[in-house]
Design an enzyme around this catalytic site. Sequence first.
Site, PDB file in Angstrom:
ATOM      1  N   ASP A  78       0.853  -1.195   0.000  1.00  0.00           N
ATOM      2  CA  ASP A  78       0.000   0.000   0.000  1.00  0.00           C
ATOM      3  C   ASP A  78       0.887   1.243   0.000  1.00  0.00           C
ATOM      4  O   ASP A  78       1.109   1.859   1.036  1.00  0.00           O
ATOM      5  CB  ASP A  78      -0.903  -0.039   1.242  1.00  0.00           C
ATOM      6  CG  ASP A  78      -1.898   1.115   1.259  1.00  0.00           C
ATOM      7  OD1 ASP A  78      -1.891   1.912   0.309  1.00  0.00           O
ATOM      8  OD2 ASP A  78      -2.679   1.195   2.229  1.00  0.00           O
ATOM      9  N   LYS A  84       0.303   3.770  -2.185  1.00  0.00           N
ATOM     10  CA  LYS A  84      -0.531   4.867  -2.696  1.00  0.00           C
ATOM     11  C   LYS A  84       0.230   5.769  -3.656  1.00  0.00           C
ATOM     12  O   LYS A  84       0.361   6.972  -3.454  1.00  0.00           O
ATOM     13  CB  LYS A  84      -1.102   5.693  -1.540  1.00  0.00           C
ATOM     14  CG  LYS A  84      -2.047   4.884  -0.678  1.00  0.00           C
ATOM     15  CD  LYS A  84      -2.937   5.728   0.191  1.00  0.00           C
ATOM     16  CE  LYS A  84      -3.770   4.860   1.097  1.00  0.00           C
ATOM     17  NZ  LYS A  84      -2.972   4.112   2.103  1.00  0.00           N
ATOM     18  N   ASP A  92       2.159   9.922  -8.500  1.00  0.00           N
ATOM     19  CA  ASP A  92       3.187  10.705  -9.179  1.00  0.00           C
ATOM     20  C   ASP A  92       2.975  10.678 -10.692  1.00  0.00           C
ATOM     21  O   ASP A  92       2.023  10.068 -11.180  1.00  0.00           O
ATOM     22  CB  ASP A  92       4.577  10.167  -8.790  1.00  0.00           C
ATOM     23  CG  ASP A  92       5.576  11.299  -8.619  1.00  0.00           C
ATOM     24  OD1 ASP A  92       5.624  12.194  -9.499  1.00  0.00           O
ATOM     25  OD2 ASP A  92       6.309  11.299  -7.614  1.00  0.00           O
TER      26      ASP A  92
HETATM   27  N1  U5P Z   1      -6.202   2.824   4.355  1.00  0.00           N
HETATM   28  C1  U5P Z   1      -7.247   3.406   5.025  1.00  0.00           C
HETATM   29  N2  U5P Z   1      -8.135   4.164   4.316  1.00  0.00           N
HETATM   30  C2  U5P Z   1      -8.042   4.335   2.991  1.00  0.00           C
HETATM   31  C3  U5P Z   1      -6.989   3.726   2.301  1.00  0.00           C
HETATM   32  C4  U5P Z   1      -6.090   2.979   3.018  1.00  0.00           C
HETATM   33  O1  U5P Z   1      -7.399   3.274   6.245  1.00  0.00           O
HETATM   34  O2  U5P Z   1      -8.910   4.996   2.428  1.00  0.00           O
HETATM   35  C5  U5P Z   1      -5.218   1.978   5.053  1.00  0.00           C
HETATM   36  C6  U5P Z   1      -4.495   2.648   6.204  1.00  0.00           C
HETATM   37  O3  U5P Z   1      -3.337   3.301   5.754  1.00  0.00           O
HETATM   38  C7  U5P Z   1      -4.176   1.431   7.060  1.00  0.00           C
HETATM   39  C8  U5P Z   1      -5.376   0.527   6.869  1.00  0.00           C
HETATM   40  O4  U5P Z   1      -3.056   0.764   6.524  1.00  0.00           O
HETATM   41  O5  U5P Z   1      -5.887   0.838   5.596  1.00  0.00           O
HETATM   42  C9  U5P Z   1      -6.450   0.682   7.920  1.00  0.00           C
HETATM   43  O6  U5P Z   1      -5.902   0.483   9.180  1.00  0.00           O
HETATM   44  P1  U5P Z   1      -6.749   0.578  10.534  1.00  0.00           P
HETATM   45  O7  U5P Z   1      -7.484   1.862  10.529  1.00  0.00           O
HETATM   46  O8  U5P Z   1      -7.687  -0.605  10.525  1.00  0.00           O
HETATM   47  O9  U5P Z   1      -5.720   0.497  11.600  1.00  0.00           O
END
Ligand code: U5P
Length: 216
Positions: free
Chosen positions: A55, A57, A60
Amino acid sequence: MVALDVTDENKAIEISREVFQYVDAIKVGYPLVLSSHLSIVDRIKEITKKEIICDFKLADIPSTNEKIASLTLRYGDGIICHGFLGEDSIRAVQEVAKKYGEKGNYKKVIMVTEMSHRGAIQFIQPVADELAEMAKRLKVDGVVAPSTRPERLKTIKDIVGDIPVLSPGIGAQGGDLNKVLNILDEDDYIIVGRDIYESENPGRRAQYYYHILKDR
Ligand code: U5P
């Protein structure tokens, strides 16, 4: 899919061992990779034999996205990129994945539509439906959409159709699993991080989710 956002390599390995039998995939991100090395992905994969999604993201220009994707997909089974950079930035990542695919290693390109935190309402939500339409057009391998806003999850899922949805927000961010269960299909994922890795017994917590998803 467990999000392994710990910043200690040994802890990451320990949690991986505890949870792997209850998850379909493991998501690693900057917290873990910047505190260790990208090769941690290989170590986790060796132990768990699970799909590992990076992940990062990506956000760029195409040529930089391409470089980052090439390096990342040496290790990960998939990579998450942002969609708001536009089609060419995503296509650059898909080209890299295709090259790996030609050598027999299927790599997933997953695109963020709307994020799960409150701030996503400010700038991303207004264009999220269009991003979902683009994801469908580009035939990406998955999209990220929020469990914190089930109605938005449903809208995005309806737009992308048979593209799998990866949905974060359950647990620590306040999302309620019961409110999204009837939206998600078998090919979709919920992403859970802190509620598993910060719990006293990550294995048992992962098992809890496993049973809910399996028995529904
Ligand atoms: N994550 C989100 N929301 C998004 C995209 C990705 O929470 O819209 C990722 C966070 O960076 C983390 C995980 O790695 O998903 C959620 O973690 P948690 O909130 O369950 O600890």
